[in-house]
Design a protein around this motif. Structure first.
Motif, short mmCIF file in Angstrom:
data_model
loop_
_atom_site.label_atom_id
_atom_site.label_comp_id
_atom_site.label_asym_id
_atom_site.label_seq_id
_atom_site.Cartn_x
_atom_site.Cartn_y
_atom_site.Cartn_z
N ILE A 132 -10.00 -45.38 12.10
CA ILE A 132 -9.89 -46.36 11.01
C ILE A 132 -8.46 -46.90 10.91
CG2 ILE A 132 -9.94 -46.56 8.48
CD1 ILE A 132 -12.39 -44.53 8.72
N ALA A 133 -7.49 -46.08 11.24
CA ALA A 133 -6.08 -46.52 11.14
C ALA A 133 -5.81 -47.77 11.97
CB ALA A 133 -5.16 -45.39 11.56
N ALA A 134 -6.62 -47.99 13.00
CA ALA A 134 -6.44 -49.16 13.87
C ALA A 134 -7.33 -50.34 13.46
CB ALA A 134 -6.75 -48.77 15.31
N ARG A 168 -10.30 -50.46 4.61
CA ARG A 168 -9.40 -49.54 3.91
C ARG A 168 -10.20 -48.37 3.36
NH1 ARG A 168 -6.03 -52.12 -0.69
NH2 ARG A 168 -7.78 -51.62 -2.07
N VAL A 169 -9.80 -47.15 3.73
CA VAL A 169 -10.47 -45.95 3.23
C VAL A 169 -9.65 -45.39 2.07
CG1 VAL A 169 -11.08 -43.57 3.78
CG2 VAL A 169 -11.67 -45.40 5.35
N GLU A 170 -10.35 -45.18 0.94
CA GLU A 170 -9.67 -44.83 -0.31
C GLU A 170 -9.98 -43.41 -0.79
OE1 GLU A 170 -10.49 -47.97 -3.08
OE2 GLU A 170 -9.51 -49.48 -1.82
N GLY A 171 -10.77 -42.64 -0.03
CA GLY A 171 -11.05 -41.29 -0.47
C GLY A 171 -12.33 -40.76 0.15
N PHE A 172 -12.88 -39.74 -0.50
CA PHE A 172 -14.06 -39.04 0.00
C PHE A 172 -15.20 -39.08 -1.02
CE2 PHE A 172 -10.76 -36.16 2.17
CZ PHE A 172 -10.83 -36.86 3.36
N MET A 173 -16.42 -38.96 -0.51
CA MET A 173 -17.61 -38.80 -1.34
C MET A 173 -18.43 -37.64 -0.79
SD MET A 173 -21.19 -39.41 -1.41
CE MET A 173 -22.03 -40.95 -1.02
N THR A 174 -19.09 -36.91 -1.70
CA THR A 174 -20.02 -35.87 -1.25
C THR A 174 -21.18 -35.72 -2.22
OG1 THR A 174 -20.11 -33.69 -0.22
CG2 THR A 174 -19.06 -33.80 -2.37
N ILE A 175 -22.30 -35.21 -1.70
CA ILE A 175 -23.47 -34.83 -2.50
C ILE A 175 -23.76 -33.37 -2.15
CG2 ILE A 175 -25.90 -35.28 -3.03
CD1 ILE A 175 -25.46 -38.12 -1.89
N PRO A 176 -23.51 -32.44 -3.07
CA PRO A 176 -23.76 -31.03 -2.73
C PRO A 176 -25.25 -30.75 -2.53
CG PRO A 176 -22.41 -31.24 -4.72
CD PRO A 176 -22.95 -32.60 -4.41
N PRO A 177 -25.56 -29.66 -1.84
CA PRO A 177 -26.97 -29.25 -1.73
C PRO A 177 -27.54 -28.96 -3.12
CG PRO A 177 -25.59 -28.00 -0.22
CD PRO A 177 -24.66 -28.75 -1.12
N PRO A 178 -28.85 -29.11 -3.30
CA PRO A 178 -29.45 -28.77 -4.60
C PRO A 178 -29.18 -27.31 -4.93
CG PRO A 178 -31.02 -29.88 -3.16
CD PRO A 178 -29.84 -29.57 -2.32
N TYR A 233 -5.67 -33.84 3.82
CA TYR A 233 -5.50 -35.09 4.56
C TYR A 233 -4.68 -36.13 3.80
CZ TYR A 233 -8.70 -33.25 7.99
OH TYR A 233 -9.27 -32.46 8.96
N SER A 234 -4.12 -35.75 2.67
CA SER A 234 -3.28 -36.70 1.92
C SER A 234 -2.05 -37.09 2.72
CB SER A 234 -2.86 -36.09 0.58
OG SER A 234 -2.10 -34.92 0.78
N ARG A 235 -1.67 -36.23 3.68
CA ARG A 235 -0.53 -36.57 4.56
C ARG A 235 -0.88 -37.70 5.52
NH1 ARG A 235 -2.03 -34.65 9.41
NH2 ARG A 235 -3.62 -33.01 9.43
N PHE A 236 -2.21 -37.94 5.70
CA PHE A 236 -2.66 -38.98 6.62
C PHE A 236 -2.61 -40.32 5.89
CE2 PHE A 236 -5.01 -41.50 9.49
CZ PHE A 236 -5.12 -40.82 10.70
N GLN A 237 -1.40 -40.85 5.72
CA GLN A 237 -1.23 -42.12 5.01
C GLN A 237 -0.84 -43.20 6.01
OE1 GLN A 237 -1.88 -42.62 1.87
NE2 GLN A 237 -1.98 -40.56 1.04
N ASN A 263 -5.60 -44.35 2.18
CA ASN A 263 -4.96 -43.77 1.00
C ASN A 263 -6.03 -43.00 0.23
OD1 ASN A 263 -3.56 -43.07 -1.25
ND2 ASN A 263 -3.07 -45.14 -1.91
N LEU A 264 -6.07 -41.69 0.41
CA LEU A 264 -7.21 -40.89 -0.02
C LEU A 264 -7.08 -40.44 -1.48
CD1 LEU A 264 -7.44 -38.78 3.26
CD2 LEU A 264 -8.79 -40.81 2.65
N ARG A 265 -7.05 -41.40 -2.39
CA ARG A 265 -6.83 -41.07 -3.80
C ARG A 265 -8.13 -40.83 -4.58
NH1 ARG A 265 -6.10 -46.60 -3.27
NH2 ARG A 265 -7.33 -47.91 -4.68
#
Length: 230
Positions: A149-151, A156-166, A187-191, A196-198
């Motif tokens: 994605i950096a290339a 623009r990636v702004e963070g993470f999403m998840t859906i936990p198991p039931p 991965y906050s160092r990966f700027q 920008n993973l806020r």
């Protein structure tokens, strides 16, 4: 009769309570009203009477039909799985895509962003439960995908999403929310210019107070606002 506006305001109060409990500000948490299968009238009610601003849809086609009918200002979120052949329309319709999960989809979102003259905003969906029936990348795939994605300057990636198991209760989700927060920190160092993973998009009707305690910045609430799906 379901009072959608009252339900939404109750959720707002509960978000504020959960935020206060862990020393956070309610205004730093976005409530996305998850509107899969809900009518245009129901969405307009939560926007106009409830005061909501953010609506989540699972399917591009369903969203397209609703967006064409709603003139009220809305921030539209794609919170369901996105197929690559729907990327063109998703880029046109949505403000934030929560379900980026492959390098091929990243390339296509970037290509469509270039063609449409838009910066495409997205979150990486992380499958923390290793469930075969769910989309999302494994934690080990995060860094290679971020490097891809950096290339891609139109994405623009702004963070993470998840859906936990039931699970049997809200507490069963807590370890997954804690893991996503740890990944965000790791991965906050990966700027880069376009990473920008806020944001942490996690928590739904059954577990959103726990998600807020563990750092959620976006919660996706359907049933607590609209009632059971018809």
């Amino acid at each position: 009769m379901i009072d959608i506006a009252a339900n939404y305001n109750r959720v707002c109060d509960q978000v504020a309570t959960a935020a206060q409990r862990c020393g956070r500000r309610a205004e730093d948490i976005t409530i996305v009203c998850a509107a899969k299968t809900q009518s245009v009238k129901a969405i307009e009610t939560v926007l106009i009477a409830g005061g909501a601003s953010d609506i989540g849809e699972n399917y591009v086609q369903e969203a397209r039909e609703k967006i064409a009918q709603i003139s009220w200002p809305v921030i539209w979120h794609l919170i369901g799985h996105l197929q690559r052949n729907k990327a063109k329309e998703a880029v046109r319709l949505f403000t934030l895509i929560h379900s980026l999960d492959t390098g091929a989809l990243a390339q296509e979102l970037h290509r469509q962003g270039e063609k449409q003259g838009k910066l495409v905003r997205a979150l990486l969906e992380v499958n923390l439960g290793g469930e075969q029936t769910k989309s999302g990348i494994a934690p080990a795939q995060i860094e290679p995908l971020l490097e891809t994605i950096a290339a891609l300057p139109s994405l623009r990636v702004e963070g993470f999403m998840t859906i936990p198991p039931p699970g049997p209760d809200a507490e069963a989700s807590r370890p997954y929310f804690q893991e996503l927060a740890r990944l965000q920190e790791r991965y906050s160092r990966f700027q880069t210019a376009n990473v920008n993973l806020r944001e942490l998009s996690m928590g739904m009707t059954d577990d959103y107070p726990v998600a807020i305690e563990e750092g959620a910045t976006i919660v996706r609430i359907g049933r607590a606002i609209f009632g059971e799906r018809q």
